[in-house]
Enzyme design. Structure first.
Site, PDB file in Angstrom:
ATOM      1  N   SER A  81       0.812  -1.217   0.000  1.00 42.85           N
ATOM      2  CA  SER A  81       0.000   0.000   0.000  1.00 42.85           C
ATOM      3  C   SER A  81       0.848   1.271   0.000  1.00 42.85           C
ATOM      4  O   SER A  81       1.730   1.408  -0.836  1.00 42.85           O
ATOM      5  CB  SER A  81      -0.930  -0.056   1.204  1.00 42.85           C
ATOM      6  OG  SER A  81      -2.059   0.706   0.936  1.00 42.85           O
TER       7      SER A  81
ATOM      8  N   HIS B 157      -7.882  -5.471   0.507  1.00 40.42           N
ATOM      9  CA  HIS B 157      -6.629  -4.734   0.579  1.00 40.42           C
ATOM     10  C   HIS B 157      -5.804  -5.269   1.755  1.00 40.42           C
ATOM     11  O   HIS B 157      -6.157  -5.043   2.907  1.00 40.42           O
ATOM     12  CB  HIS B 157      -6.996  -3.261   0.798  1.00 40.42           C
ATOM     13  CG  HIS B 157      -5.829  -2.327   0.822  1.00 40.42           C
ATOM     14  ND1 HIS B 157      -5.093  -2.045  -0.307  1.00 40.42           N
ATOM     15  CD2 HIS B 157      -5.285  -1.595   1.819  1.00 40.42           C
ATOM     16  CE1 HIS B 157      -4.152  -1.173   0.002  1.00 40.42           C
ATOM     17  NE2 HIS B 157      -4.237  -0.890   1.293  1.00 40.42           N
TER      18      HIS B 157
END
Ligand code: GCU
Length: 414
Positions: free
Chosen positions: A251, A392
Site C-alpha cells: 500500500s 486490501h
C-alpha cells in the site's frame, strides 16, 4: 456490485469501468525532445534520467541532501529466534546533523547457519515489534498514530501491540525458503502525519526553513530514502548477499518501495503489493483513488507540485507505468486484490503491461500476457502479477508468490 455503485454515488468516486475517461498515456520511449528510444543504452542515458527527474520534481519530491549513517549501534548481533532456526539482529542506524539526531531501527532475521543470504527489505506500519510475537523485538519509541484497541495511546506503543501485524509477516516461511527479512518502522524515518517538523525532513532545511520546497521530498520520498539507508547497512552486513536484496511494500509503503527501487539500483528486485494510486496504478484512469483525493487526504506524502494535477491528470508529464519502468531491467512483481477497487486493480495491471516495453529493450519479456489473469492465477516473466481474491492486505498467499518469483528470478538458468 450494488454496494460498490452505492459507494461511488455517495462519495463521487468512480468504480465504473465505463466511466473511465479516454486517455492517452505519455510516451515511455520518446525523449523530451522527440527522440525515439530504441535501445537500452539510450534508455539509460537519456530517457531514464529524464523520467526520474520528472518524478522527483512533480510527484514525490527530490531528496535535497546526502545524509549518511553516522553511527551503527548493534543492539543484538545474533539473538536466537524461532526455536533456534534463525538469528535476530537489531541494529540502530543513527543520523546526525547539527543538533538533530534520528534513529532508524532495523530488525533483521536470517536463517541460522547460512551465509550470503538474499533478503527481503520493507517498512512496517506500526513498529518492528508488531511483525512477530517474538518477545525480544525492541519496542518502537518514535511517534505512532494512536490506536487504543492496540494499546497505542499518547502516540507511544505498549506491549499490547506486539505481534499484531504478524499475519502480514510470515517470517518463518520466508526463512524456511532461504531468505532473510529486514524491516524498519516507517515512522522512525518520518511519522505518517502532515507535519514537516518531525522525522528526517528538518535535516535538509536551511536556516529559517520549516518545510520542504515545492519540488522537495514528501513523506514517501523520505521513506524511500530510509529504504536506501537500510540498503547501505545491508551492503556492509557480511551475512547478507547485497546483490540479492528485494525491496517490497504494501500500500503506501508499496509506493515507497517502488520509488526506492527507481532511485536506487542496488535493489535487485521490487515488489509492489496493492500500492494503488501513485504506486503502480495508472493515474489517468481516475478509477478509485485519484490524484485529487490522495493529495487532499495525505498532503504530506508528495511534493507540493503534485497538487497542480488534482483533477488534471491529463497534464501530468508522467504516469505510473513510467515508475514501474524505472525498475527495469530488474525483476518486478505487482499485486492487486479483487476487493481493493480503491487501488484500481486493472490500472495496476495495465501499468505493469506498459512497463514491459522497457524490459523488452533488455531482451526480456515483461508480463507474458495481454489480458488480466483470473484471480489467484499468478503470471510471470521478468514482470510478475497476480490479483488475489480478497481485500486490501498482504497475506501469506501473496508472500508465497513473492518467494516463488524470487526463486525463479534468482536461479541461474541451466
Ligand atoms: C489509504 C490511501 C491509499 C493507501 C492506503 C494504505 O487507503 O488512500 O493510497 O495505499 O491508505 O496505505 O493502506
Amino acid at each position: 456490485l450494488i454496494s460498490v455503485n452505492l459507494m461511488a454515488q455517495q462519495t463521487g468516486v468512480n468504480y465504473d469501468e465505463k466511466e473511465v475517461p479516454n486517455y492517452k498515456l505519455p510516451e515511455l520511449l520518446v525523449s523530451k525532445n522527440g527522440r525515439k528510444i530504441k535501445n537500452a543504452k539510450r534508455w539509460e542515458k537519456i530517457r531514464r534520467p529524464e523520467l526520474l527527474k520528472l518524478f522527483e520534481q512533480e510527484v514525490y519530491g527530490k531528496i535535497p541532501v546526502d545524509i549518511e549513517i553516522d553511527d551503527v549501534i548493534i543492539h543484538e548481533a545474533a539473538g536466537e529466534a524461532f526455536n533456534g532456526t534463525a538469528i535476530r539482529r537489531q541494529v540502530e542506524l543513527v543520523f546526525r546533523k547539527d543538533d538533530l539526531a534520528l534513529s532508524a531501527n532495523l530488525l533483521i532475521y536470517l536463517p541460522k547457519d547460512s551465509d550470503n543470504v538474499p533478503v527481503f527489505v520493507g517498512l512496517n506500519f506500526n513498529g518492528n515489534h508488531t511483525v512477530s510475537d517474538d518477545p525480544d523485538i525492541r519496542l518502537a519509541d518514535s511517534w505512532v498514530r494512536d490506536n487504543p484497541s492496540l494499546g497505542i495511546v499518547h502516540n507511544q506503543v505498549t506491549e499490547q501491540s506486539r505481534g499484531v501485524a504478524s499475519d502480514r509477516w510470515p517470517i518463518e516461511e520466508i526463512l524456511e525458503a532461504g531468505y532473510g527479512i529486514a524491516t524498519i518502522y516507517c515512522g522512525d524515518i518520518d511519522p505518517d502525519r502532515d507535519n514537516f517538523q518531525d522525522g528526517i525532513h528538518p535535516f535538509s532545511y536551511q536556516l529559517g526553513q520549516f518545510r520542504p520546497g515545492y519540488d522537495e521530498w514528501g513523506t514517501i520520498s523520505a521513506w524511500a530514502w530510509g529504504l536506501t539507508k537500510a540498503m547501505d547497512y545491508l551492503s556492509t552486513d557480511a551475512d547478507v548477499d547485497s546483490s540479492r536484496v528485494i525491496v517490497f511494500g504494501h500500500s503506501r509503503l508499496g509506493k515507497a518501495a517502488l520509488w526506492a527501487a527507481a532511485l536506487d539500483q542496488r535493489f535487485a528486485m521490487c515488489i509492489s503489493n496493492n500500492s494503488g494510486c501513485m504506486g503502480a496504478a495508472l493515474s489517468r484512469r481516475q478509477f478509485g483513488e485519484t490524484v485529487g483525493s490522495i493529495t487532499k487526504a495525505f498532503p504530506h506524502w508528495f511534493c507540493e507540485n503534485l497538487n497542480k494535477y488534482a483533477s488534471r491528470e491529463e497534464n501530468l508529464p508522467v504516469d505510473q507505468h513510467m515508475l514501474l519502468a524505472l525498475v527495469a531491467p530488474r525483476p518486478l512483481y505487482v499485486t492487486s486484490a479483487t476487493e481493493d477497487l480503491w487501488a484500481d486493480p486493472k490500472g495496476e495491471f495495465l501499468s505493469a503491461i506498459e512497463a514491459g516495453a522497457v524490459y523488452q529493450l533488455y531482451g526480456t519479456e515483461g508480463l507474458p500476457v495481454n489480458e488480466m489473469p483470473a484471480p489467484d492465477s499468478p503470471v510471470a516473466g521478468s514482470v510478475g502479477y497476480h490479483i488475489r481474491t480478497g481485500k486490501h492486505d498482504i497475506t501469506s498467499y501473496d508472500w508465497k508468490q513473492f518467494i516463488d518469483f524470487a526463486n525463479q528470478q534468482f536461479t541461474p538458468e541451466q
